[in-house]
Design an enzyme around this catalytic site. Structure first.
Site, PDB file in Angstrom:
ATOM      1  N   GLU A  59     -17.114 -31.894 103.954  1.00 29.39           N
ATOM      2  CA  GLU A  59     -16.150 -32.397 104.917  1.00 29.39           C
ATOM      3  C   GLU A  59     -14.996 -33.018 104.147  1.00 29.39           C
ATOM      4  O   GLU A  59     -15.174 -33.560 103.051  1.00 29.39           O
ATOM      5  CB  GLU A  59     -16.781 -33.449 105.832  1.00 29.39           C
ATOM      6  CG  GLU A  59     -17.944 -32.948 106.666  1.00 29.39           C
ATOM      7  CD  GLU A  59     -18.584 -34.052 107.475  1.00 29.39           C
ATOM      8  OE1 GLU A  59     -17.886 -35.050 107.764  1.00 29.39           O
ATOM      9  OE2 GLU A  59     -19.780 -33.933 107.809  1.00 29.39           O
ATOM     10  N   HIS A 109     -14.848 -23.595  94.432  1.00 32.80           N
ATOM     11  CA  HIS A 109     -14.106 -23.388  95.681  1.00 32.80           C
ATOM     12  C   HIS A 109     -14.906 -23.819  96.915  1.00 32.80           C
ATOM     13  O   HIS A 109     -14.331 -24.001  97.987  1.00 32.80           O
ATOM     14  CB  HIS A 109     -13.639 -21.930  95.807  1.00 32.80           C
ATOM     15  CG  HIS A 109     -14.697 -20.938  96.141  1.00 32.80           C
ATOM     16  ND1 HIS A 109     -15.267 -20.106  95.196  1.00 32.80           N
ATOM     17  CD2 HIS A 109     -15.293 -20.616  97.313  1.00 32.80           C
ATOM     18  CE1 HIS A 109     -16.158 -19.322  95.781  1.00 32.80           C
ATOM     19  NE2 HIS A 109     -16.193 -19.610  97.075  1.00 32.80           N
ATOM     20  N   ASP A 139     -14.682 -21.524  88.184  1.00 31.52           N
ATOM     21  CA  ASP A 139     -15.169 -21.666  89.565  1.00 31.52           C
ATOM     22  C   ASP A 139     -16.603 -22.170  89.605  1.00 31.52           C
ATOM     23  O   ASP A 139     -17.413 -21.729  90.424  1.00 31.52           O
ATOM     24  CB  ASP A 139     -15.043 -20.352  90.344  1.00 31.52           C
ATOM     25  CG  ASP A 139     -15.034 -20.572  91.853  1.00 31.52           C
ATOM     26  OD1 ASP A 139     -14.949 -21.744  92.274  1.00 31.52           O
ATOM     27  OD2 ASP A 139     -15.117 -19.590  92.600  1.00 31.52           O
ATOM     28  N   SER A 214     -21.339 -18.085  98.721  1.00 31.89           N
ATOM     29  CA  SER A 214     -20.738 -18.629  97.503  1.00 31.89           C
ATOM     30  C   SER A 214     -21.563 -19.797  96.968  1.00 31.89           C
ATOM     31  O   SER A 214     -21.908 -20.722  97.704  1.00 31.89           O
ATOM     32  CB  SER A 214     -19.313 -19.104  97.778  1.00 31.89           C
ATOM     33  OG  SER A 214     -18.446 -18.028  98.001  1.00 31.89           O
ATOM     34  N   THR A 230     -20.301 -15.508  93.750  1.00 30.06           N
ATOM     35  CA  THR A 230     -18.983 -16.140  93.742  1.00 30.06           C
ATOM     36  C   THR A 230     -17.948 -15.443  94.607  1.00 30.06           C
ATOM     37  O   THR A 230     -17.154 -16.091  95.282  1.00 30.06           O
ATOM     38  CB  THR A 230     -18.463 -16.217  92.284  1.00 30.06           C
ATOM     39  OG1 THR A 230     -19.361 -17.016  91.518  1.00 30.06           O
ATOM     40  CG2 THR A 230     -17.072 -16.820  92.221  1.00 30.06           C
ATOM     41  N   GLY A 270      -7.463 -18.964  68.872  1.00 32.16           N
ATOM     42  CA  GLY A 270      -6.215 -18.966  68.107  1.00 32.16           C
ATOM     43  C   GLY A 270      -5.573 -17.604  67.957  1.00 32.16           C
ATOM     44  O   GLY A 270      -4.923 -17.322  66.944  1.00 32.16           O
ATOM     45  N   LYS A 272      -3.507 -14.231  70.282  1.00 35.65           N
ATOM     46  CA  LYS A 272      -2.993 -13.657  71.519  1.00 35.65           C
ATOM     47  C   LYS A 272      -3.338 -12.177  71.487  1.00 35.65           C
ATOM     48  O   LYS A 272      -3.332 -11.556  70.421  1.00 35.65           O
ATOM     49  CB  LYS A 272      -1.481 -13.854  71.631  1.00 35.65           C
ATOM     50  CG  LYS A 272      -1.070 -15.312  71.784  1.00 35.65           C
ATOM     51  CD  LYS A 272       0.444 -15.451  71.940  1.00 35.65           C
ATOM     52  CE  LYS A 272       0.836 -16.912  72.069  1.00 35.65           C
ATOM     53  NZ  LYS A 272       2.314 -17.080  72.228  1.00 35.65           N
ATOM     54  N   GLY A 273      -3.659 -11.635  72.654  1.00 35.07           N
ATOM     55  CA  GLY A 273      -4.080 -10.248  72.652  1.00 35.07           C
ATOM     56  C   GLY A 273      -3.963  -9.597  74.001  1.00 35.07           C
ATOM     57  O   GLY A 273      -3.412 -10.167  74.946  1.00 35.07           O
TER      58      GLY A 273
END
Length: 455
Positions: A59, A109, A139, A214, A230, A270, A272-273
């Site tokens: 609630e 959620h 989540d 969920s 989920t 470390g 980026k891809g």
């Protein structure tokens, strides 16, 4: 007419006699089967497990619309009137993972913005619960039943041992009907690309999952937890046999962090891809379609120190093959800083293995769409202003993306969201967790401070 009636009566009597004879023949069959082995059934397993799966009732109050600052109304008009906060109730499911402490795992959620949380067991008993911690990226949320007594906890399986085709049973509280069990199989593993906000590394199942499921349990035939239900793919609003669950290993790791720290401490690789693709494989003349392509290695990071290079393809993590960059990101993001991980690489077509210590730095980076779809196409990191102040730095903006169309540029620094000062990605997440109808970003660009507005 009289003859016809008699004939029909005779036919009826004849049929009745025939049916009776057939019934007598059939009626004798159960006696013959009774001495054989009992029919296969999930009932014995479910009888043990159902007490550990609970209904979660929440609630609270939530605003139906975002208050628009007066100075911005001229851009959007009055089509989004201010709305007072409205009370709401919600239903979901949860799983008891520690009976003595009363710990219950569910989805973030399910309990988001809740001011009161209550737990109902399958025997009808009800308890109040408090929130120990939650994580919107994964989540996951951890609750604690107040004054628990005579609880049953669930055993947790090793989800890394799952195979496509394994049987699966989903248990939860769909539509508030009460505990419901459905069955199916593991349809896919490491599923990503669902356009959900946050980390994606799901178990896919065709066991029926609906609204209210969920936070509930996905089980193997031993009654062990293999996932937390989920999400569903539901074009028409109902189950079509495509449901998704957070793997139990990921959920267990996150739950332990919430118990230990009250929050999630994320390791930083470390790099980026991007996802490995047929085009990348062709460009590098490689016979590999899965994995994570390294486009950049951040200087001074654990990966840089371990010798990871741009152009490497990460094919495995701790000996387990990787299906995608999304899976790599998800697994690293649920591992504590300081942990040593082994990366299987392909470099110039040759395999090698390196050990990387995940950074303990408090710095963070993220794809902006993980925070809000309105910023899709931007890459963010915690950064600093020239005067030493903190903010969220825009590291990259994909041309033509929603972020680019909104006016974001590389090297912009976000310092405010809807009049709230934000110093980090974590703070920005909290402000945007309420999903405001209007997003007003205060940005430092060079020596100027400007606002960018988006819906």
């Amino acid at each position: 007419m009289k003859k016809q009636t008699q004939l029909l009566s005779a036919l009826a009597l004849s049929v009745g006699l025939t049916l009776s004879a057939s019934f007598q023949a059939v009626a004798s069959i159960p006696g013959q089967v009774a001495d054989q082995a009992p029919l296969p059934s999930l009932a014995p397993m479910l009888e043990k497990v159902l007490p550990a799966v609970v209904s979660v009732r929440v609630e609270g109050t939530a605003s139906q619309g975002q208050k628009i600052p007066e100075e911005f109304k001229k851009f959007f008009g009055d089509d989004l009137p201010d709305q007072p906060a409205q009370p709401f109730e919600g239903l979901g499911s949860g799983v008891i993972i520690n009976a003595s402490k009363g710990y219950v795992l569910t989805n973030n959620h399910v309990i988001n913005q809740a001011q009161k949380i209550s737990i109902q067991l399958n025997d009808g008993r009800e308890f109040d619960a408090k929130l120990i911690g939650s994580d919107d990226q994964s989540d996951i949320a951890l609750l604690q039943i107040q004054n628990p007594s005579k609880l049953t906890q669930i055993a947790i399986a090793d989800s890394d041992k799952l195979r496509v085709g394994d049987f699966a049973v989903a248990v939860g509280n769909p539509f508030g009907l009460g505990q419901t069990a459905t069955s199916g199989i593991v349809s896919a593993l490491g599923r990503s690309g669902l356009n959900l906000e946050g980390l994606e590394n799901f178990i896919q199942t065709d066991a029926s999952i609906n609204r209210g499921n969920s936070g509930g349990a996905l089980l193997n035939l031993n009654g062990e937890l293999i996932g937390i239900n989920t999400a569903i793919l539901a074009p028409g609003g109902g189950s079509v046999g495509i449901g998704f669950a957070i793997p139990s290993n990921m959920a267990r790791t996150l739950a332990q962090q919430l118990i230990d720290f009250g929050e999630i401490k994320r390791g930083l690789l470390g790099i980026k891809g991007t996802e490995m693709s047929a085009d990348i494989a062709k460009a590098f003349n490689l016979d590999v379609q899965r994995g994570a392509f390294v486009s950049e290695v951040l200087p001074g990071s654990g990966s840089a120190k371990a010798g990871v290079k741009a152009g490497d393809i990460i094919t495995s993590l701790n000996g387990k093959p990787l299906n995608s960059f999304a899976e790599l990101r998800s697994r690293i993001a649920t591992t504590e800083p300081g942990t040593k991980v082994k990366l299987g690489l392909l470099r110039n077509g040759k395999p090698l293995e390196v050990e990387v210590t995940l950074d303990t730095s408090t710095s963070s980076s993220a794809s902006a769409e993980m925070i809000t779809p309105a910023l899709e196409g931007a890459t963010l990191s915690d950064g600093q202003l020239k005067d030493g102040g903190k903010g969220i730095k825009i590291d990259e903006v994909v041309k033509g993306s929603p972020a680019a169309q909104a006016g974001l540029q590389k090297d912009d620094v976000i310092i405010g969201v809807n009049r709230d000062r934000v110093n980090s990605i974590a703070e920005m997440r909290k402000v945007l967790a309420a999903k405001p109808a209007i997003i007003a970003l205060q940005i430092v660009r060079g020596n100027e401070s400007i606002y960018l507005l988006m819906r």
